[in-house]
Design an enzyme around this catalytic site. Sequence first.
Site, short mmCIF file in Angstrom:
data_model
loop_
_atom_site.label_atom_id
_atom_site.label_comp_id
_atom_site.label_asym_id
_atom_site.label_seq_id
_atom_site.Cartn_x
_atom_site.Cartn_y
_atom_site.Cartn_z
CG HIS A 318 -24.60 -13.41 -1.00
ND1 HIS A 318 -25.60 -13.69 -0.29
CD2 HIS A 318 -25.46 -13.80 -2.23
CE1 HIS A 318 -26.57 -14.37 -0.62
NE2 HIS A 318 -26.55 -14.61 -1.91
CG ASP A 375 -25.41 -13.75 -10.47
OD1 ASP A 375 -26.22 -14.82 -10.79
OD2 ASP A 375 -26.23 -13.03 -9.43
N1 CMC Z 1 -18.87 -3.73 -5.40
C1 CMC Z 1 -18.44 -2.59 -4.85
N2 CMC Z 1 -18.83 -2.67 -3.50
C2 CMC Z 1 -19.69 -3.36 -2.86
C3 CMC Z 1 -20.32 -4.58 -3.62
C4 CMC Z 1 -19.77 -4.48 -4.82
N3 CMC Z 1 -20.24 -5.42 -5.62
N4 CMC Z 1 -21.27 -4.98 -2.76
C5 CMC Z 1 -21.14 -4.24 -1.68
N5 CMC Z 1 -20.36 -3.47 -1.76
C6 CMC Z 1 -19.99 -2.46 -0.63
C7 CMC Z 1 -21.13 -1.53 -0.38
O1 CMC Z 1 -21.15 -0.38 -1.30
C8 CMC Z 1 -20.93 -1.27 1.22
O2 CMC Z 1 -20.03 -0.37 1.35
P1 CMC Z 1 -19.91 0.72 2.64
O3 CMC Z 1 -19.89 -0.38 3.70
O4 CMC Z 1 -18.69 1.32 2.65
O5 CMC Z 1 -21.07 1.63 2.44
C9 CMC Z 1 -20.73 -2.59 1.80
O6 CMC Z 1 -19.91 -3.32 0.78
C10 CMC Z 1 -21.78 -3.41 2.48
O7 CMC Z 1 -22.55 -3.65 1.17
P2 CMC Z 1 -24.15 -3.64 1.43
O8 CMC Z 1 -24.76 -2.85 0.40
O9 CMC Z 1 -24.67 -3.08 2.55
O10 CMC Z 1 -24.48 -5.27 1.11
P3 CMC Z 1 -26.09 -5.89 0.85
O11 CMC Z 1 -26.15 -6.78 1.69
O12 CMC Z 1 -26.96 -4.62 0.95
O13 CMC Z 1 -25.89 -6.04 -0.52
C11 CMC Z 1 -25.72 -7.20 -2.62
C12 CMC Z 1 -25.61 -7.37 -1.21
C13 CMC Z 1 -25.39 -8.43 -3.34
C14 CMC Z 1 -26.92 -6.59 -3.14
C15 CMC Z 1 -24.44 -6.29 -3.16
O14 CMC Z 1 -23.25 -7.01 -2.63
C16 CMC Z 1 -24.34 -6.16 -4.73
O15 CMC Z 1 -25.02 -5.02 -5.20
N6 CMC Z 1 -23.40 -6.73 -5.39
C17 CMC Z 1 -23.44 -6.90 -6.68
C18 CMC Z 1 -24.67 -7.33 -7.51
C19 CMC Z 1 -24.54 -8.70 -7.42
O16 CMC Z 1 -23.74 -9.37 -7.71
N7 CMC Z 1 -25.79 -9.26 -7.08
C20 CMC Z 1 -26.06 -10.87 -7.10
C21 CMC Z 1 -26.12 -11.22 -5.77
S1 CMC Z 1 -25.93 -13.11 -5.65
C22 CMC Z 1 -27.29 -13.88 -6.56
C23 CMC Z 1 -28.33 -13.48 -6.01
O17 CMC Z 1 -28.65 -14.24 -5.02
O18 CMC Z 1 -29.32 -12.96 -6.63
#
Ligand code: CMC
Length: 441
Positions: A318, A375
């Site tokens: 998140h 989720d």
């Molecule tokens: N599985 C594997 N690796 C992950 C995941 C995941 N679900 N989420 C983040 N990471 C890794 C990401 O690849 C990055 O790694 P590195 O530092 O090596 O590049 C690190 O963790 C930081 O992630 P980020 O992409 O900077 O995180 P963000 O804040 O941009 O994205 C997120 C947040 C929710 C989009 C992401 O965690 C994600 O895609 N999760 C899966 C989809 C999901 O469950 N979404 C629902 C969010 S909660 C409900 C809502 O508010 O809608």
Amino acid sequence: MYANKEYSSSIMDNSGTIRIGDVNYDFPIMMGTESEGAIDLRTLRSKSGYIAFDEGYGNTGSCESSITFINGEKGILRHRGYPIEQLAERSSFLETAYLIMYGQLPNMVTLSAYKRNILSNATLDAKMYPLFEGFHKDSHPMAMLSAIVNSLCTYHSEYATNSRKLDLEHFDAASSILMSKARSIAAMSYRKKMGLPMMESDSNKSYAEDFLHMMFSKQGMPYEDTCGASKALDLFFLLHADHEQNCSTSTVRMVASSGANLFASISAGISALWGPSHGGANMAVIEMLEAIHASGDDGSGFIEAAKSGQAKLMGFGHRVYKNYDPRAKILGKSAVSVLEKIGVNDPLLDIARRLERAALEDDYFIKRKLYPNVDFYSGIILKAIGIPVDFFTVMFALGRIPGWMANWKEIAENPKSRIHRPRQIYIGENERNFIKLEKRK
Ligand code: CMC
């Protein structure tokens, strides 16, 4: 007519200084009521010629808001000061919706009038029915929801007020129409897909009961809630009711800032919610769990794929929570209780539990502070109560409507709010002369 109390941040005595080259620039420091500080950079460009660059807005406060407080490090979520755990245990979706929109818990008389307004507004204008026929048979229900919610402003144009000219009575009417009819639109989309005729609402039922009735009742065969489905759905809606400045809520505020009416702004929020990184993740989690189940893998293969960047562990991670999402804790327990009541042993719940345990003990997830989000378990509940997977994000949208509307109201009530218009760093071509068509290579 329900007006909100006014809140504002305090300006601290000391200021923040930014040094660019040899020049110091001073900016006021703002402090929220939960001691969250910010440097007020609104005059940065006019003072220095520079803009603040923050792609993805991870470090940008786009507004002052008194609706929801999140402390992502500690896993805290409060609406209007009330902890989500207390609301989940003691409140209902409609009462929490009222709280989120109007800032205070309603008394008995107000709550009953509010509920009556919503429950009696479910019937769609008959001229709307052909809209459902016009969609392609494989249309995604989120596309239908977004489009038909937008169309509500044409059937209720008297309440489709410019956000810059807020009339509280119009807002109350428009918000009741929207809360109630979005539910009927969702149910009608499902029935259209299943080839079922429309089912009249029953305003004597609760919000969630009536929704399940409009979805699943058949002629002469009323829907029977044998497993506490309406209670579980009410909790699901409540837990999704608002979540601060996420992608869809920021979209609603962005659209509202132009003066757009409530229906148009919420329709834009529904589109933003659809994506798999946001609300669409609840569908993606079930698809992931089903794929793991079908492959016979214990989940460890998927964890390895997520760690190597080939996949995302859906329902994990998140932008704000760097701790367990408090909503996921409540939904995890609710999933167990719903499955127990139905007497079903869903293998997807075991897979989810295994994935959670494995991820929480794995360095990759620990280092990045990736925990289950709202989720992760919600799809297991929705599946258990018979909601088809492609309607999962629609359920999220129905739950989130109060939060979107409260944020729209905040924009509308703020005489100082300006149209949202971020800047950019242009990285394209410098000026060049137009080339005639016949001279181009
Ligand atoms: N599985 C594997 N690796 C992950 C995941 C995941 N679900 N989420 C983040 N990471 C890794 C990401 O690849 C990055 O790694 P590195 O530092 O090596 O590049 C690190 O963790 C930081 O992630 P980020 O992409 O900077 O995180 P963000 O804040 O941009 O994205 C997120 C947040 C929710 C989009 C992401 O965690 C994600 O895609 N999760 C899966 C989809 C999901 O469950 N979404 C629902 C969010 S909660 C409900 C809502 O508010 O809608």
